[in-house]
Scaffold this motif. Structure first.
Motif, short mmCIF file in Angstrom:
data_model
loop_
_atom_site.label_atom_id
_atom_site.label_comp_id
_atom_site.label_asym_id
_atom_site.label_seq_id
_atom_site.Cartn_x
_atom_site.Cartn_y
_atom_site.Cartn_z
N LYS A 7 0.82 -1.21 0.00
CA LYS A 7 0.00 0.00 0.00
C LYS A 7 0.86 1.26 0.00
O LYS A 7 0.55 2.24 -0.69
CB LYS A 7 -0.92 0.01 1.23
N LYS A 36 -6.96 3.71 -6.55
CA LYS A 36 -6.77 5.08 -6.09
C LYS A 36 -5.30 5.25 -5.72
O LYS A 36 -4.75 4.45 -4.97
CB LYS A 36 -7.65 5.37 -4.87
N THR A 38 -2.10 8.05 -4.63
CA THR A 38 -1.60 9.36 -4.21
C THR A 38 -0.08 9.34 -4.33
O THR A 38 0.57 8.40 -3.87
CB THR A 38 -1.99 9.68 -2.76
N ARG A 64 -3.73 11.73 -7.37
CA ARG A 64 -3.57 12.91 -6.54
C ARG A 64 -2.09 13.15 -6.27
O ARG A 64 -1.35 12.21 -5.96
CB ARG A 64 -4.31 12.75 -5.21
N ASP A 83 0.34 16.65 5.96
CA ASP A 83 0.43 15.70 7.06
C ASP A 83 0.56 14.30 6.49
O ASP A 83 -0.42 13.68 6.10
CB ASP A 83 -0.83 15.81 7.94
N ALA A 86 -1.58 11.47 8.05
CA ALA A 86 -2.98 11.37 7.61
C ALA A 86 -3.07 10.76 6.22
O ALA A 86 -3.95 9.94 5.94
CB ALA A 86 -3.62 12.76 7.61
N ILE A 87 -2.15 11.11 5.34
CA ILE A 87 -2.20 10.63 3.95
C ILE A 87 -2.05 9.12 3.88
O ILE A 87 -2.77 8.44 3.15
CB ILE A 87 -1.10 11.32 3.12
N ASN A 89 -2.87 6.94 5.94
CA ASN A 89 -4.00 6.24 6.54
C ASN A 89 -5.23 6.25 5.64
O ASN A 89 -6.24 5.63 5.96
CB ASN A 89 -4.35 6.85 7.89
N GLU A 90 -5.15 6.96 4.53
CA GLU A 90 -6.28 7.02 3.61
C GLU A 90 -6.35 5.77 2.74
O GLU A 90 -5.40 4.99 2.67
CB GLU A 90 -6.16 8.28 2.73
N GLU A 91 -7.45 5.61 2.06
CA GLU A 91 -7.65 4.47 1.17
C GLU A 91 -6.76 4.59 -0.06
O GLU A 91 -6.48 5.69 -0.55
CB GLU A 91 -9.12 4.42 0.74
N VAL A 94 -0.09 4.73 -1.84
CA VAL A 94 0.67 5.96 -1.67
C VAL A 94 2.09 5.71 -2.15
O VAL A 94 2.77 4.81 -1.64
CB VAL A 94 0.69 6.42 -0.20
N ARG A 118 4.11 0.24 10.29
CA ARG A 118 3.26 -0.17 9.18
C ARG A 118 3.78 -1.43 8.52
O ARG A 118 4.89 -1.47 7.99
CB ARG A 118 3.17 0.95 8.14
#
Length: 220
Positions: A7, A36, A38, A64, A83, A86-87, A89-91, A94, A118
């Motif tokens: 992830k 998705k 980022t 994104r 942050d 926070a990023i 921890n998003e769906e 990354v 993690r």
């Protein structure tokens, strides 16, 4: 090749290794499957080639892009304006493109305690046999050890991105194979794959075809 990416994908390597082009290709390949994605540009200084340069391409593909406050400006200020905790921890996936030396990896160290917890995170080290200061396995591993110390993270795998820019051909890539294997052996990390344009990958095991998005200004 179909590679099972985690992830959270951290890409690092020396300046000129091609780590940003690898980051862009990984992000685009994931987005092409409907995931998705980022991309985080974690270069805290202002180098010449960075993922912040690809905002239009990423937007077109639904990716994104998160950049430092002063990215693509003439200001050389090490400031983060987002942050990362926070990023991640998003769906979705990354992809984090880290500055190409130990100083760049210091930005990761800020989040070291969080990141080390993690299990869905891996740090990949991009190497280029034909670049100054990483032309031998020993030099490449020495820099990797400095990056690991600065970031507080272990290396999960080596990506061979050895190339000579527009002069790269199949022989160029093939002749880097033993170098890449030696880097992986000395680093104690697996050699994940070799990156190049598909025309250069004949006979190369564990390869990942890439497009060339990051180009010197004289090649644009």
């Amino acid at each position: 090749m179909n590679f099972n990416f985690p992830k959270i994908i951290i890409i690092t390597g020396h300046y000129g290794s091609g780590k940003t082009n690898v980051s862009v290709n990984i992000a685009l390949s994931l987005a092409a499957t409907g995931e998705k994605v980022t991309v985080v540009d974690l270069d805290i200084v202002n180098p010449y080639f960075r993922t912040a340069d690809f905002g239009e391409l990423f937007a077109d593909k639904g990716i994104r892009l998160i950049t430092p406050m002063y990215a693509n400006s003439n200001l050389d200020i090490p400031a983060l304006s987002f942050d990362l905790a926070a990023i991640i921890n998003e769906e979705g996936y990354v992809v984090i493109d880290v500055g190409g030396d130990p100083e760049g990896a210091v930005a990761l160290g800020r989040y070291g305690d969080l990141l080390k917890k993690r299990s869905d995170l891996q740090l990949y080290y991009v190497v280029n046999k034909y670049r100054y200061l990483t032309s031998t396995p020993g030099e490449a591993v020495e820099l990797l050890n400095e990056i690991k110390a600065a970031s507080g993270l272990e290396c999960s795998g080596i990506i061979n991105n050895s190339n000579l820019g527009v002069l790269t051909d199949g022989k160029t890539v093939s002749e880097s194979s033993e170098y890449a294997k030696s880097v992986a052996e000395e680093a104690g990390a697996p050699l994940l794959f070799t990156c190049s344009q598909e025309k250069n990958l004949g006979g190369i095991e564990h390869s990942m075809p890439v497009e060339i998005y990051v180009k010197p200004v004289w090649e644009v």
